[in-house]
Design an enzyme around this catalytic site. Structure first.
Site, mmCIF file in Angstrom:
data_model
loop_
_atom_site.group_PDB
_atom_site.id
_atom_site.type_symbol
_atom_site.label_atom_id
_atom_site.label_comp_id
_atom_site.label_asym_id
_atom_site.label_seq_id
_atom_site.Cartn_x
_atom_site.Cartn_y
_atom_site.Cartn_z
ATOM 1 N N THR A 77 18.651 1.017 2.736
ATOM 2 C CA THR A 77 18.510 2.470 2.606
ATOM 3 C C THR A 77 19.833 3.208 2.754
ATOM 4 N N LYS A 92 17.112 -0.801 10.087
ATOM 5 C CA LYS A 92 17.459 -1.205 8.714
ATOM 6 C C LYS A 92 18.829 -1.892 8.670
ATOM 7 N N GLU A 127 20.181 5.603 4.542
ATOM 8 C CA GLU A 127 20.296 5.972 5.950
ATOM 9 C C GLU A 127 21.272 5.061 6.698
ATOM 10 N N ASP A 160 0.513 -9.244 8.882
ATOM 11 C CA ASP A 160 1.365 -8.206 9.451
ATOM 12 C C ASP A 160 2.780 -8.769 9.599
ATOM 13 N N GLN A 164 8.117 0.680 9.120
ATOM 14 C CA GLN A 164 7.881 2.029 9.632
ATOM 15 C C GLN A 164 9.017 2.812 8.999
ATOM 16 N N SER A 165 8.712 3.628 7.998
ATOM 17 C CA SER A 165 9.774 4.162 7.136
ATOM 18 C C SER A 165 10.128 5.622 7.414
ATOM 19 N N GLN A 220 4.230 3.873 -1.071
ATOM 20 C CA GLN A 220 4.650 4.498 -2.335
ATOM 21 C C GLN A 220 5.284 3.467 -3.269
ATOM 22 N N ASP A 221 6.343 2.809 -2.808
ATOM 23 C CA ASP A 221 7.096 1.899 -3.690
ATOM 24 C C ASP A 221 6.272 0.671 -4.044
ATOM 25 N N LEU A 227 9.171 -4.654 1.345
ATOM 26 C CA LEU A 227 9.146 -3.187 1.401
ATOM 27 C C LEU A 227 8.443 -2.687 2.668
ATOM 28 N N TYR A 249 15.515 4.336 13.022
ATOM 29 C CA TYR A 249 15.113 3.728 11.743
ATOM 30 C C TYR A 249 16.318 3.071 11.080
ATOM 31 N N THR A 294 0.821 -1.223 0.000
ATOM 32 C CA THR A 294 0.000 0.000 0.000
ATOM 33 C C THR A 294 0.853 1.270 0.000
HETATM 34 P P1 NAP Z 1 5.935 3.778 2.788
HETATM 35 O O1 NAP Z 1 5.223 4.537 1.725
HETATM 36 O O2 NAP Z 1 6.058 4.361 4.144
HETATM 37 O O3 NAP Z 1 5.216 2.347 2.901
HETATM 38 C C1 NAP Z 1 5.450 1.499 3.985
HETATM 39 C C2 NAP Z 1 4.607 0.257 3.808
HETATM 40 O O4 NAP Z 1 4.908 -0.648 4.875
HETATM 41 C C3 NAP Z 1 3.095 0.492 3.858
HETATM 42 O O5 NAP Z 1 2.481 -0.308 2.876
HETATM 43 C C4 NAP Z 1 2.719 -0.022 5.249
HETATM 44 O O6 NAP Z 1 1.405 -0.517 5.316
HETATM 45 C C5 NAP Z 1 3.697 -1.174 5.374
HETATM 46 N N1 NAP Z 1 3.892 -1.631 6.747
HETATM 47 C C6 NAP Z 1 4.330 -0.911 7.807
HETATM 48 N N2 NAP Z 1 4.380 -1.684 8.903
HETATM 49 C C7 NAP Z 1 3.949 -2.914 8.539
HETATM 50 C C8 NAP Z 1 3.745 -4.131 9.229
HETATM 51 N N3 NAP Z 1 3.992 -4.236 10.548
HETATM 52 N N4 NAP Z 1 3.284 -5.206 8.538
HETATM 53 C C9 NAP Z 1 3.027 -5.103 7.207
HETATM 54 N N5 NAP Z 1 3.189 -3.975 6.510
HETATM 55 C C10 NAP Z 1 3.643 -2.892 7.162
HETATM 56 O O7 NAP Z 1 7.420 3.408 2.315
HETATM 57 P P2 NAP Z 1 8.086 3.542 0.863
HETATM 58 O O8 NAP Z 1 8.588 4.907 0.688
HETATM 59 O O9 NAP Z 1 7.202 2.926 -0.139
HETATM 60 O O10 NAP Z 1 9.381 2.629 1.060
HETATM 61 C C11 NAP Z 1 9.344 1.228 0.824
HETATM 62 C C12 NAP Z 1 10.494 0.570 1.596
HETATM 63 O O11 NAP Z 1 11.732 1.094 1.141
HETATM 64 C C13 NAP Z 1 10.463 0.806 3.094
HETATM 65 O O12 NAP Z 1 10.999 -0.354 3.703
HETATM 66 C C14 NAP Z 1 11.425 1.966 3.294
HETATM 67 O O13 NAP Z 1 11.973 1.933 4.591
HETATM 68 C C15 NAP Z 1 12.456 1.659 2.234
HETATM 69 N N6 NAP Z 1 13.160 2.812 1.674
HETATM 70 C C16 NAP Z 1 12.469 3.877 1.200
HETATM 71 C C17 NAP Z 1 13.154 4.925 0.624
HETATM 72 C C18 NAP Z 1 12.429 6.125 0.044
HETATM 73 O O14 NAP Z 1 13.085 7.147 -0.206
HETATM 74 N N7 NAP Z 1 11.135 6.024 -0.211
HETATM 75 C C19 NAP Z 1 14.558 4.869 0.517
HETATM 76 C C20 NAP Z 1 15.213 3.748 0.987
HETATM 77 C C21 NAP Z 1 14.519 2.700 1.550
HETATM 78 P P3 NAP Z 1 0.137 0.359 5.820
HETATM 79 O O15 NAP Z 1 -0.400 1.049 4.595
HETATM 80 O O16 NAP Z 1 -0.755 -0.688 6.355
HETATM 81 O O17 NAP Z 1 0.659 1.317 6.853
HETATM 82 O O1 F7E Z 2 13.676 14.089 5.169
HETATM 83 C C1 F7E Z 2 14.872 17.399 6.212
HETATM 84 C C2 F7E Z 2 15.167 16.246 7.140
HETATM 85 O O2 F7E Z 2 11.681 12.851 5.951
HETATM 86 C C3 F7E Z 2 14.654 14.515 4.237
HETATM 87 C C4 F7E Z 2 12.609 7.816 3.947
HETATM 88 O O3 F7E Z 2 11.981 7.345 2.783
HETATM 89 O O4 F7E Z 2 14.553 8.533 2.761
HETATM 90 C C5 F7E Z 2 13.518 8.981 3.614
HETATM 91 O O5 F7E Z 2 14.046 9.484 4.814
HETATM 92 C C6 F7E Z 2 15.473 15.654 4.827
HETATM 93 C C7 F7E Z 2 16.018 15.376 6.220
HETATM 94 O O6 F7E Z 2 13.295 11.795 4.309
HETATM 95 C C8 F7E Z 2 11.665 18.832 7.141
HETATM 96 O O7 F7E Z 2 15.855 16.685 8.305
HETATM 97 C C9 F7E Z 2 13.676 19.546 6.763
HETATM 98 O O8 F7E Z 2 17.342 15.798 6.249
HETATM 99 O O9 F7E Z 2 11.825 13.582 3.541
HETATM 100 P P1 F7E Z 2 12.514 13.102 4.745
HETATM 101 P P2 F7E Z 2 14.511 11.006 4.987
HETATM 102 O O10 F7E Z 2 14.608 11.256 6.431
HETATM 103 O O11 F7E Z 2 15.718 11.279 4.176
HETATM 104 C C10 F7E Z 2 15.396 7.500 3.299
HETATM 105 C C11 F7E Z 2 16.405 7.126 2.267
HETATM 106 C C12 F7E Z 2 14.619 6.361 3.841
HETATM 107 O O12 F7E Z 2 15.080 5.232 3.840
HETATM 108 C C13 F7E Z 2 13.389 6.687 4.602
HETATM 109 O O13 F7E Z 2 12.535 5.552 4.683
HETATM 110 O O14 F7E Z 2 14.626 16.787 4.964
HETATM 111 N N1 F7E Z 2 13.695 18.211 6.589
HETATM 112 N N2 F7E Z 2 12.452 19.950 7.106
HETATM 113 C C14 F7E Z 2 12.471 17.719 6.806
HETATM 114 N N3 F7E Z 2 11.968 16.458 6.742
HETATM 115 C C15 F7E Z 2 10.663 16.291 7.011
HETATM 116 N N4 F7E Z 2 10.134 15.040 6.935
HETATM 117 N N5 F7E Z 2 9.839 17.347 7.357
HETATM 118 C C16 F7E Z 2 10.306 18.635 7.428
HETATM 119 O O15 F7E Z 2 9.559 19.563 7.743
#
Ligand code: NAP
Ligand code: F7E
Length: 338
Positions: A126, A154, A128, A59, A84-85, A15-16, A81, A150, A13
């Site tokens: 990630t 990871k 991170e 879950d 808690q992201s 983004q990815d 995927l 987080y 559900t």
């Molecule tokens: P997202 O939009 O936050 O989606 C997270 C998904 O995880 C949702 O479908 C959520 O379901 C599900 N989920 C959370 N807790 C769960 C649980 N206990 N059991 C089953 N499902 C659960 O994340 P995303 O941006 O698509 O990212 C996908 C993955 O890539 C994540 O693991 C994230 O940490 C990782 N990642 C993301 C980025 C990025 O920039 N987007 C970069 C690097 C890595 P619900 O809808 O039910 O809440």
């Molecule tokens: O923050 C700064 C904040 O929350 C990006 C996740 O998908 O990517 C994501 O994590 C930057 C940070 O993403 C606000 O301090 C400033 O430096 O959009 P973000 P994130 O923390 O980089 C990584 C790769 C993942 O793996 C994660 O799952 O933006 N920032 N002002 C802010 N960030 C937020 N959220 N809100 C602000 O108001």
């Protein structure tokens, strides 16, 4: 007769999950998605695909359901995927984050080991992981140095992916993905927070509460400003639609490995604001304020990905530029709020 491949996606559900489901359906996969019971109300980002996906209620916290479903489905590929992201939120929910994001992955690996050891697994690692590193850009050999709960969760998943791969000869690959965004990005991440604010301000919306599927959200304050945290932070932002292609490519290889996926280009939050507001003819200085509430206890970066390895192994490279991404998100939010 050609057999359709079966893919099992956790986090479907999100983004990815939604872009990946679209990609795999376009390749004639049978797509199975783990769905939390409460998410059955809206189906999140895959509502438009709800008749094409086989949803399995469950879950990541429950090893029994993971084993049961994987044993029944025997997928060719698993994309883990679910997590808690949100980094900021991980300081408020460190234990839930460790459980869902860290142990959730380990539960998948254990289930695979026990009931479907031939299945290929993609683990969502990630940038991170690199945390406070001073090494720029980062690649697969950059030391792992998590700087928030987080990233620590990871890191557990990432190390276990490598350990299970070697110990049990399982195909568990990781994609170390740098930030990737889209119109489906949850509004509590900075790019979407900014694109929604730009759209709301441009349309002159006085009511600062924007109705979204997730509920109403205050994206601009009573002075029509968006409140942000650290404007100096630097990120490597790509488009999620491009990055799910990389996930799929990683699982088409003959051997499991770890791959950095990023654009190699870095921007500050200030540059994001400048690009986004100027796209609709506004000056960001007039519309952005700082609220210390959004400043993190520890900032990470600059995080910039060196994606040479995946490019060499699969030919993957990002197609969407930073400017195109920001425009895509603002155009989508203008349409949404209109
Ligand atoms: P997202 O939009 O936050 O989606 C997270 C998904 O995880 C949702 O479908 C959520 O379901 C599900 N989920 C959370 N807790 C769960 C649980 N206990 N059991 C089953 N499902 C659960 O994340 P995303 O941006 O698509 O990212 C996908 C993955 O890539 C994540 O693991 C994230 O940490 C990782 N990642 C993301 C980025 C990025 O920039 N987007 C970069 C690097 C890595 P619900 O809808 O039910 O809440
Ligand atoms: O923050 C700064 C904040 O929350 C990006 C996740 O998908 O990517 C994501 O994590 C930057 C940070 O993403 C606000 O301090 C400033 O430096 O959009 P973000 P994130 O923390 O980089 C990584 C790769 C993942 O793996 C994660 O799952 O933006 N920032 N002002 C802010 N960030 C937020 N959220 N809100 C602000 O108001």
């Amino acid at each position: 007769m050609k057999k359709n491949k079966k893919a099992f996606i956790t986090g479907i559900t999100g983004q990815d999950g939604s872009y990946l489901a679209e990609l795999l359906l376009s390749k004639d996969y049978q797509v199975y998605g783990l769905l939390r019971r409460n998410s059955k109300q809206s189906y999140g980002n895959v509502a438009h695909l709800k008749h094409e996906i086989n949803f399995l209620l469950g879950d990541l916290s429950d090893p029994a359901c993971l084993s049961m479903y994987l044993s029944q489905v025997q997928p060719d590929e698993i994309y883990n995927l679910g997590a808690q992201s949100h980094v900021g939120e991980s300081w408020n929910q460190p234990i839930a984050t460790a459980d869902q994001t860290g142990l959730g992955a380990l539960r998948i690996f254990e289930a695979v080991r026990n009931v479907c050891p031939k299945t290929k697994v993609y683990q969502a690692s990630t940038s991170e992981l690199f945390g406070e590193t001073k090494v720029v850009p980062q690649n697969e050999n950059t030391p792992i140095h998590p700087a928030n709960p987080y990233a620590a969760a990871k890191a557990l998943a990432h190390f276990d992916a490598q350990i299970y791969r070697k110990s049990f000869n399982l195909f568990i690959a990781t994609g170390i993905l740098f930030n990737h965004e889209s119109p489906r990005r949850s509004p509590d991440f900075v790019t979407r927070k900014v694109s929604l604010a730009v759209a709301a301000i441009k349309l002159g919306l006085k009511d600062s509460r924007i109705p979204l599927a997730e509920g109403s959200l205050p994206v601009i304050d009573h002075q029509s400003k968006v409140q942000l945290g650290n404007l100096e932070a630097q990120r490597d932002w790509g488009f999620a639609g491009d990055y799910v292609e990389a996930m799929w490519q990683i699982l088409q290889l003959d051997h499991p490995d770890d791959f950095v996926v990023g654009t190699g280009e870095v921007h500050t939050i200030k540059e994001l604001c400048e690009t986004a507001f100027s796209y609709v003819g506004l000056n960001w200085h007039d519309h952005v304020t700082i609220n210390p509430k959004w400043v993190r206890p520890i900032e990470t970066g600059p995080l910039v990905g060196d994606a040479s390895k995946i490019r060499q192994a699969t030919g993957w490279k990002p197609k969407t530029t930073f400017k195109e991404l920001i425009k895509m998100m603002i155009d989508s939010d203008l349409a949404l709020l209109r």
